[in-house]
Design a protein around this motif. Structure first.
Motif, PDB file in Angstrom:
ATOM      1  N   PHE A  52      35.737  97.338 -29.051  1.00 43.47           N
ATOM      2  CA  PHE A  52      36.384  96.075 -30.021  1.00 43.47           C
ATOM      3  C   PHE A  52      37.808  95.948 -30.263  1.00 43.47           C
ATOM      4  O   PHE A  52      38.457  95.062 -30.319  1.00 43.47           O
ATOM      5  N   ILE A  53      38.548  97.128 -30.476  1.00 40.75           N
ATOM      6  CA  ILE A  53      39.864  97.054 -30.779  1.00 40.75           C
ATOM      7  C   ILE A  53      40.387  96.669 -29.670  1.00 40.75           C
ATOM      8  O   ILE A  53      41.560  95.891 -29.538  1.00 40.75           O
ATOM      9  N   ILE A  54      39.919  97.226 -28.477  1.00 41.77           N
ATOM     10  CA  ILE A  54      40.898  96.838 -27.050  1.00 41.77           C
ATOM     11  C   ILE A  54      40.690  95.403 -26.771  1.00 41.77           C
ATOM     12  O   ILE A  54      41.667  94.674 -26.495  1.00 41.77           O
ATOM     13  N   VAL A  55      39.611  94.840 -27.045  1.00 39.66           N
ATOM     14  CA  VAL A  55      39.185  93.158 -26.681  1.00 39.66           C
ATOM     15  C   VAL A  55      39.945  92.553 -27.764  1.00 39.66           C
ATOM     16  O   VAL A  55      40.656  91.574 -27.072  1.00 39.66           O
ATOM     17  N   VAL A  56      40.186  93.016 -28.990  1.00 38.64           N
ATOM     18  CA  VAL A  56      41.051  92.166 -30.069  1.00 38.64           C
ATOM     19  C   VAL A  56      42.655  92.255 -29.646  1.00 38.64           C
ATOM     20  O   VAL A  56      43.401  91.304 -29.595  1.00 38.64           O
ATOM     21  N   TRP A  57      42.974  93.361 -29.051  1.00 38.73           N
ATOM     22  CA  TRP A  57      44.354  93.707 -28.648  1.00 38.73           C
ATOM     23  C   TRP A  57      44.574  92.815 -27.467  1.00 38.73           C
ATOM     24  O   TRP A  57      45.562  91.988 -27.301  1.00 38.73           O
ATOM     25  N   LEU A  58      43.849  92.919 -26.321  1.00 37.81           N
ATOM     26  CA  LEU A  58      43.877  92.062 -25.043  1.00 37.81           C
ATOM     27  C   LEU A  58      44.134  90.469 -25.394  1.00 37.81           C
ATOM     28  O   LEU A  58      45.079  89.785 -24.863  1.00 37.81           O
ATOM     29  N   ILE A  59      43.123  90.145 -26.414  1.00 40.99           N
ATOM     30  CA  ILE A  59      43.015  88.538 -26.692  1.00 40.99           C
ATOM     31  C   ILE A  59      44.410  88.176 -27.398  1.00 40.99           C
ATOM     32  O   ILE A  59      45.118  87.349 -27.058  1.00 40.99           O
ATOM     33  N   SER A  60      44.989  89.224 -28.514  1.00 38.98           N
ATOM     34  CA  SER A  60      46.316  88.667 -28.888  1.00 38.98           C
ATOM     35  C   SER A  60      47.417  88.865 -28.005  1.00 38.98           C
ATOM     36  O   SER A  60      48.270  88.057 -28.207  1.00 38.98           O
ATOM     37  N   LYS A  61      47.340  89.665 -26.846  1.00 41.70           N
ATOM     38  CA  LYS A  61      48.497  89.726 -25.764  1.00 41.70           C
ATOM     39  C   LYS A  61      48.258  88.510 -25.088  1.00 41.70           C
ATOM     40  O   LYS A  61      49.398  87.805 -24.478  1.00 41.70           O
ATOM     41  N   LEU A  62      47.224  88.190 -24.882  1.00 43.02           N
ATOM     42  CA  LEU A  62      46.923  86.881 -23.933  1.00 43.02           C
ATOM     43  C   LEU A  62      47.421  85.418 -24.763  1.00 43.02           C
ATOM     44  O   LEU A  62      48.061  84.804 -24.241  1.00 43.02           O
ATOM     45  N   VAL A  63      46.935  85.598 -25.807  1.00 46.47           N
ATOM     46  CA  VAL A  63      47.559  84.424 -26.804  1.00 46.47           C
ATOM     47  C   VAL A  63      49.112  84.166 -26.979  1.00 46.47           C
ATOM     48  O   VAL A  63      49.516  83.310 -26.915  1.00 46.47           O
ATOM     49  N   GLU A  64      49.487  85.653 -27.060  1.00 44.67           N
ATOM     50  CA  GLU A  64      51.079  85.533 -27.228  1.00 44.67           C
ATOM     51  C   GLU A  64      51.824  85.246 -26.148  1.00 44.67           C
ATOM     52  O   GLU A  64      52.777  84.624 -25.855  1.00 44.67           O
ATOM     53  N   ALA A  65      51.174  85.657 -24.846  1.00 48.40           N
ATOM     54  CA  ALA A  65      51.789  85.242 -23.425  1.00 48.40           C
ATOM     55  C   ALA A  65      51.741  83.558 -23.353  1.00 48.40           C
ATOM     56  O   ALA A  65      52.455  82.992 -22.570  1.00 48.40           O
ATOM     57  N   LEU A  66      50.553  83.084 -23.813  1.00 53.62           N
ATOM     58  CA  LEU A  66      50.316  81.505 -23.339  1.00 53.62           C
ATOM     59  C   LEU A  66      51.133  80.766 -24.453  1.00 53.62           C
ATOM     60  O   LEU A  66      51.290  79.536 -23.991  1.00 53.62           O
ATOM     61  N   THR A  67      51.419  81.184 -25.581  1.00 51.47           N
ATOM     62  CA  THR A  67      52.197  80.085 -26.531  1.00 51.47           C
ATOM     63  C   THR A  67      53.449  80.141 -26.141  1.00 51.47           C
ATOM     64  O   THR A  67      54.126  81.143 -26.138  1.00 51.47           O
ATOM     65  N   PRO A  68      54.237  78.997 -26.273  1.00 50.38           N
ATOM     66  CA  PRO A  68      55.651  78.857 -25.942  1.00 50.38           C
ATOM     67  C   PRO A  68      56.211  79.331 -27.321  1.00 50.38           C
ATOM     68  O   PRO A  68      55.791  79.223 -28.375  1.00 50.38           O
ATOM     69  N   SER A  69      57.215  80.018 -26.910  1.00 51.80           N
ATOM     70  CA  SER A  69      58.192  80.556 -28.380  1.00 51.80           C
ATOM     71  C   SER A  69      59.493  79.783 -28.311  1.00 51.80           C
ATOM     72  O   SER A  69      59.935  79.094 -27.551  1.00 51.80           O
TER      73      SER A  69
END
Length: 69
Positions: A52-69
């Motif tokens: 579960f920790i790995i899935v949450v970490w991967l989702i946060s990295k994916l969201v971070e990569a997709l959102t424009p900064s």
């Protein structure tokens, strides 16, 4: 007068002498058992949560990569 103030501030009290002999370094099996028990208890709690920790970490990295900064 300033010299006497400095001298009284820098004098340390005599160390307290003990009648028991000092012991050198020695193994402490009781504390080792407690440490291993805490480590194994944490592993029993965290290993099942690891996916579960790995899935949450991967989702946060994916969201971070997709959102424009």
């Amino acid at each position: 007068m300033a010299e006497s103030d400095d001298a009284s501030d820098s004098i340390l009290p005599e160390p307290i002498r003990s009648v028991t002999p000092l012991t050198g370094p020695h193994p402490d099996a009781e504390m080792d058992v407690i440490g291993w028990g805490i480590f194994l208890g944490l592993m029993l709690l965290l290993v099942p949560l690891l996916p579960f920790i790995i899935v949450v970490w991967l989702i946060s990295k994916l969201v971070e990569a997709l959102t424009p900064s």
